[in-house]
Structure formats: structure tokens, C-alpha cells
Write an enzyme that holds these catalytic residues in place. Structure first.
Site, short mmCIF file in Angstrom:
data_model
loop_
_atom_site.label_atom_id
_atom_site.label_comp_id
_atom_site.label_asym_id
_atom_site.label_seq_id
_atom_site.Cartn_x
_atom_site.Cartn_y
_atom_site.Cartn_z
N LYS A 1 0.81 -1.22 0.00
CA LYS A 1 0.00 0.00 0.00
C LYS A 1 0.85 1.28 0.00
O LYS A 1 0.58 2.20 -0.76
CB LYS A 1 -0.91 0.01 1.23
CG LYS A 1 -2.34 0.06 0.86
CD LYS A 1 -3.31 -0.11 2.01
CE LYS A 1 -2.69 -0.47 3.32
NZ LYS A 1 -3.01 0.45 4.40
N ARG B 1 10.54 -11.38 4.42
CA ARG B 1 11.29 -10.13 4.41
C ARG B 1 12.49 -10.19 5.34
O ARG B 1 12.39 -10.70 6.46
CB ARG B 1 10.35 -9.01 4.86
CG ARG B 1 10.70 -7.67 4.25
CD ARG B 1 9.76 -6.57 4.60
NE ARG B 1 8.38 -6.93 4.72
CZ ARG B 1 7.36 -6.08 5.02
NH1 ARG B 1 7.45 -4.96 5.20
NH2 ARG B 1 6.16 -6.41 5.13
N ARG C 1 12.31 -8.88 11.27
CA ARG C 1 11.70 -8.10 12.35
C ARG C 1 10.64 -8.94 13.05
O ARG C 1 9.96 -9.75 12.42
CB ARG C 1 11.01 -6.85 11.78
CG ARG C 1 12.00 -5.77 11.36
CD ARG C 1 11.27 -4.49 11.12
NE ARG C 1 10.13 -4.71 10.22
CZ ARG C 1 9.60 -3.79 9.43
NH1 ARG C 1 10.12 -2.59 9.41
NH2 ARG C 1 8.57 -4.06 8.68
N ARG D 1 -2.22 -9.73 12.35
CA ARG D 1 -2.52 -8.46 11.68
C ARG D 1 -3.59 -8.65 10.63
O ARG D 1 -4.45 -7.78 10.43
CB ARG D 1 -1.24 -7.89 11.06
CG ARG D 1 -0.31 -7.26 12.10
CD ARG D 1 1.11 -7.11 11.60
NE ARG D 1 1.25 -6.15 10.51
CZ ARG D 1 2.32 -6.07 9.72
NH1 ARG D 1 3.33 -6.90 9.89
NH2 ARG D 1 2.39 -5.17 8.77
#
Ligand SMILES: [Zn+2]
Length: 215
Positions: free
Chosen positions: A13, A127, A161, A172
Site C-alpha cells: 500500500k 522479508r 523483524r 494483523r
């Protein structure tokens, strides 16, 4: 053009918002930036928001809405804006409508970035970030470093992370489904929703979004 951008975490986004805002020549208004700007400038709303955050509490909707309202009135937003990260629930969407209506404005489109859930998990959980510079971002599958665990740019150590763990991503997504997704139905009732697939290269998704918005 007044646009709201919605999509699950991992849909890209922020990246799309930046490109679209540039292409459409309107400001990209993200809640993160709103909070940072109000807090660093010490505005009344910023001070209030910081109080909640320092106590580990959620910032109430009225505060966020107030910041967005101030920002939408600035000169560079005269021809429109792109909201990213706001509204994030139906109460905020209703409040946004009320605020816009008061100024004789309305939204033109709600751009919904669609990504299959497993793809979201894969994108985020894969990631890896460099310990020396958080702008050095890699992905174990889509953008693998030449040497596993080592940054191509500076040789720093790559890590995942805590926020990017699969478990956190699933949580989430759950929050997104229960709180944010209902705003899509809310806006669908106003005939504003434009859904596009967020799969593919960044520039492909931007082109797809621009096409969809033109219609
Ligand atoms: Zn690095």
C-alpha cells in the site's frame, strides 16, 4: 481526485500510494506521517496523541480524524488527496464522510488492493532487513541476497523483524478482516469501490490502478 486506499498488510500500500499520488499530482496522506508531523510540530492534537501513545493506549478516532481534517485543508490538497491507513474502521469512515460533507466535498474512489492471504504471509514473513540500514530490504524468495543472511549493499547482517513473523502477520490479517474490511462494504454501498489485484511488479500494479481509477 479524493481517494482512499485500502488493502491488507503486505499489499504494498505505501509503495503504491507514493506512486499514485505522484502520478495524480495529489498529496499522499498516511496516518504514520500525520502522527509524526503533528507530534514533531507539537500541535494540540499531536500532544494529545503522544499522551495516549506514551501511556500505551490507542489514540482515539477523534484525534486521528482531527489530524486528517487539518491536513486535507492544506493548499496542496486543494485538488484532492490520497488517504493511506485511514479510515481503518467503519466509525472512522463515517466520521470522514461527515467531515468532508461539512466542507462540501466527497470521495471519488476507494481503491481496494487485493492479495491472496497466503501471498501476504509469504511476502511479509520472507522479508529480511539489514541491521545497518532499514532501507536495505531483501526477500528470501523474491529478492534474495547473494549470500544468505548478508546485505548485498553494505555487508551487514540481515534479520527478520519481530513484526514480520508468520504468527504476527496472521494476527494483523485477522485485525484487518474484522476491523478494516467492513469499510469496503460501507463504501461499496456508495458505489465507490474499485478493486484491483496487487499481484505482480510494482509498476504493473500502479498502471492497473491508474487504469481502474480513470474509469
Ligand atoms: Zn545493508
Amino acid at each position: 481526485m479524493r481517494i482512499v486506499l485500502v488493502g491488507p498488510p503486505g499489499a504494498g500500500k505505501g509503495t503504491q500510494a507514493a506512486f499514485l499520488a505522484k502520478n495524480l499530482d495529489i498529496p499522499h496522506i498516511s496516518t504514520g506521517d500525520l502522527f509524526r508531523a503533528n507530534i514533531s510540530q507539537g500541535t494540540a492534537l499531536g500532544v494529545e496523541a503522544k499522551g495516549y501513545m506514551d501511556r500505551g493506549e490507542l489514540v482515539p478516532d477523534e484525534v486521528t480524524i482531527g489530524m486528517a481534517q487539518d491536513r486535507m485543508k492544506q493548499d496542496d490538497a486543494a485538488n484532492g488527496f490520497l488517504l493511506d491507513g485511514f479510515p481503518r474502521n467503519v466509525a472512522q469512515a463515517e466520521a470522514l464522510d461527515a467531515v468532508l460533507k461539512k466542507d462540501d466535498m466527497q470521495l471519488d474512489a476507494v481503491l481496494d488492493l487485493e492479495v491472496p492471504e497466503d501471498e501476504v504471509v509469504k511476502r511479509i514473513a520472507g522479508r529480511r532487513i539489514c541491521r545497518n540500514d532499514s532501507a536495505h530490504v531483501f526477500h528470501v524468495e523474491y529478492n534474495a541476497p547473494k549470500t544468505e543472511g548478508v546485505c548485498d549493499v553494505c555487508g551487514g547482517e540481515l534479520y527478520q523483524r519481530a513484526d514480520d513473523s508468520e504468527e504476527t502477520v496472521r494476527t494483523r490479517l485477522e485485525v484487518y478482516h474484522t476491523q478494516t474490511e467492513p469499510i469496503i462494504d460501507y463504501y461499496r454501498a456508495q458505489n465507490l469501490v474499485v478493486t484491483i489485484s496487487a499481484l505482480g511488479k510494482v509498476d504493473e500494479v500502479t498502471a492497473r490502478a491508474m487504469d481502474a481509477l480513470k474509469k
